[in-house]
Design a protein around this motif. Structure first.
Motif, short mmCIF file in Angstrom:
data_model
loop_
_atom_site.label_atom_id
_atom_site.label_comp_id
_atom_site.label_asym_id
_atom_site.label_seq_id
_atom_site.Cartn_x
_atom_site.Cartn_y
_atom_site.Cartn_z
N GLU A 1 0.84 -1.19 0.00
CA GLU A 1 0.00 0.00 0.00
C GLU A 1 0.87 1.25 0.00
O GLU A 1 1.83 1.35 0.76
CB GLU A 1 -0.94 0.00 1.21
N SER B 1 -0.03 -1.63 -4.83
CA SER B 1 0.71 -2.42 -5.81
C SER B 1 0.51 -3.91 -5.52
O SER B 1 0.56 -4.34 -4.37
CB SER B 1 2.20 -2.09 -5.77
N VAL C 1 2.35 -7.25 -6.06
CA VAL C 1 3.70 -7.69 -6.33
C VAL C 1 3.71 -9.20 -6.54
O VAL C 1 3.19 -9.95 -5.72
CB VAL C 1 4.67 -7.30 -5.19
N PHE D 1 -3.64 1.76 -15.17
CA PHE D 1 -2.71 1.20 -14.19
C PHE D 1 -1.34 1.02 -14.84
O PHE D 1 -1.16 1.25 -16.04
CB PHE D 1 -3.23 -0.10 -13.58
N HIS D 2 -0.36 0.61 -14.04
CA HIS D 2 1.02 0.54 -14.52
C HIS D 2 1.62 -0.81 -14.13
O HIS D 2 1.40 -1.29 -13.02
CB HIS D 2 1.86 1.67 -13.91
N VAL D 3 2.35 -1.42 -15.06
CA VAL D 3 2.98 -2.73 -14.83
C VAL D 3 4.45 -2.64 -15.20
O VAL D 3 4.80 -2.05 -16.23
CB VAL D 3 2.29 -3.83 -15.65
N VAL E 1 5.37 -5.96 -10.89
CA VAL E 1 4.60 -5.06 -10.03
C VAL E 1 3.47 -4.46 -10.86
O VAL E 1 3.72 -3.83 -11.89
CB VAL E 1 5.47 -3.95 -9.43
N LEU E 2 2.24 -4.67 -10.42
CA LEU E 2 1.06 -4.05 -11.04
C LEU E 2 0.55 -3.01 -10.05
O LEU E 2 0.04 -3.36 -8.98
CB LEU E 2 -0.01 -5.10 -11.36
N HIS E 3 0.70 -1.75 -10.41
CA HIS E 3 0.30 -0.67 -9.50
C HIS E 3 -1.06 -0.13 -9.90
O HIS E 3 -1.28 0.29 -11.04
CB HIS E 3 1.33 0.46 -9.54
#
Length: 427
Positions: free
Chosen positions: A258, A264, A266, A317-319, A333-335
């Motif tokens: 968090e 994220s 992980v 989102f961001h990976v 990591v998928l945020h």
């Protein structure tokens, strides 16, 4: 001979005549020098012309052997907008008709190639979408039939046969979804807000080696409904990649981190990891910056990172896979930013409990199907439901003949079955 005649004339003729002959000789000598100069000038022009012709010939060969192939190669890699021509072999031809004509040739080739590529890409995308829709329809029919069989006969032997079929169908449906996403199709219907843990479990249930996934932590946040299906698919692809590229006896670990601007997911594995060049390529694919072209996929094609990048770009989102796992493999990591997260739902209002707490009675359910407020109007409360049912996938393979374990797994994969039957039929 002319010199001899000139000398004889000087001897025979009188002196006055000799002076005139000398003047004529000077005149003719000057004319001879001028003619020699013109001859040399013509020779120089001939040599210059031959050099220009040779330069144009070499330039034509350079155009065919270097400039055109470089342009076509850049266009095939999707770098047409950023391509910079290497220029002429002989810069002195830049402002000539030859240089202008060659630039026009390159421009026409770029235009025609781009138009042909767009037509081919459009035709390929349309064909792939048609195949994906047909395949999804068949998968849905198969899953409906398997579900009906499980409901009709749920003994251990039947479950032992049907559940692997159902699980394989869910994986096939996921892969069809991934291919469809690369052609611009929507991943599925919008879901209700779903707990982040349930969303991750939904992704776990759609991979082959689900028993090797270990989830740690129970975040309280919920994923916004519009992002649930994309996150499920992205998690499934990352976990599938983690389990496929690591030893069968190892595990893939999932935990949550968090942060002040989101949460994220992980994922760590103990696989072979990524080489530096592979890590750079993966980062480029996951960014979603490069357009996806069906006609230019590698052989064999690898859809996972491409699809994740497209989903991340569409939904925000961001990976990344830029870090190394503590186990020597890959840390993905998928945020999820705060814009894709929602607060947990508040407990539903219970008229009976409220009556007990306040000492008041309410009308009977038969008389009032909805709770009644003081003004006599019914009070309606929206019921929140999640199409991704909570169910923890097994962490070890089910034992042969263990019907209870198979039934538990069936409940865990119910979300995958529901998601597959809800596929959107329009891109």
């Amino acid at each position: 001979m002319s010199t001899l005649i000139h000398d004889l004339a000087l001897v025979v003729v009188p002196s006055g005549v000799a002076v005139g002959a000398g003047t004529a000789a000077v005149y003719y000598r000057r004319r001879a020098v001028e003619r020699l100069g013109r001859i040399r000038h013509l020779e120089t022009r001939v040599r210059d012309g031959e050099q220009r012709v040779a330069a144009r010939d070499e330039e034509a060969q350079y155009l065919a052997a270097n400039r055109l192939p470089a342009l076509v190669s850049a266009l095939s890699r999707g770098e047409g907008s950023s391509y910079r021509d290497v220029g002429l072999l002989h810069p002195q031809l830049a402002e000539t008709q030859t240089g202008t004509a060659y630039r026009d040739v390159l421009g026409q080739v770029a235009t025609l190639t781009s138009e042909a590529s767009q037509r081919a890409e459009g035709a390929a995308g349309t064909a792939v979408q048609a195949v994906v829709r047909s395949l999804q329809s068949l998968i849905n029919e198969q899953q409906v039939a398997v579900t009906a069989l499980q409901e009709l006969k749920s003994d251990e032997d039947t479950l032992a046969i049907t559940i692997p079929i159902d699980h394989a169908s869910s994986q096939l449906a996921r892969r069809a979804q991934v291919v469809g996403i690369l052609t611009g199709m929507w991943p599925g219907r919008q879901r209700d807000d779903t707990a982040l843990l349930e969303t991750v479990r939904g992704g776990v249930s759609r991979i082959r080696d689900y028993p090797r996934v270990e989830i740690n932590g129970e975040p309280a946040a919920y994923v916004a409904g519009r992002a649930v299906e994309p996150v499920v698919l992205a998690v499934a692809e990352l976990l599938d990649n983690a389990t496929r590229h690591s030893e069968p006896g190892t595990k893939a670990y999932v935990w949550f981190l968090e942060a002040h601007n989101g949460i994220s997911i992980v994922i760590e594995d103990a696989g072979i990891g990524l080489a530096p060049e592979e890590r750079e390529r993966a980062a480029r694919l996951l960014s979603g910056r490069d357009p996806v072209r069906i006609t230019e996929l590698r052989t064999p094609p690898r859809f996972g990172f491409l699809a994740i990048g497209q989903l991340a770009t569409r939904y925000g989102f961001h990976v990344s896979v830029e870090q190394q796992s503590v186990h020597g493999g890959v840390r993905a990591v998928l945020h999820l930013p705060g814009t894709l997260l929602v607060a947990p739902p508040t407990p539903a209002f219970s008229p009976a409990a409220e009556a007990v707490n306040t000492g008041h009675t309410t009308a009977s359910p038969a008389a009032h199907p909805y709770p009644v407020a003081e003004d006599g109007l019914p009070v309606r409360h929206r019921r929140r439901r999640s199409l991704l049912q909570p169910g923890v996938p097994a962490t070890s393979p089910p034992q042969p003949g263990a019907g209870r374990h198979l039934a538990a797994f069936m409940r865990g994969t119910d979300s995958a079955r529901t998601a597959s039957t809800d596929q959107e039929q329009t891109s």
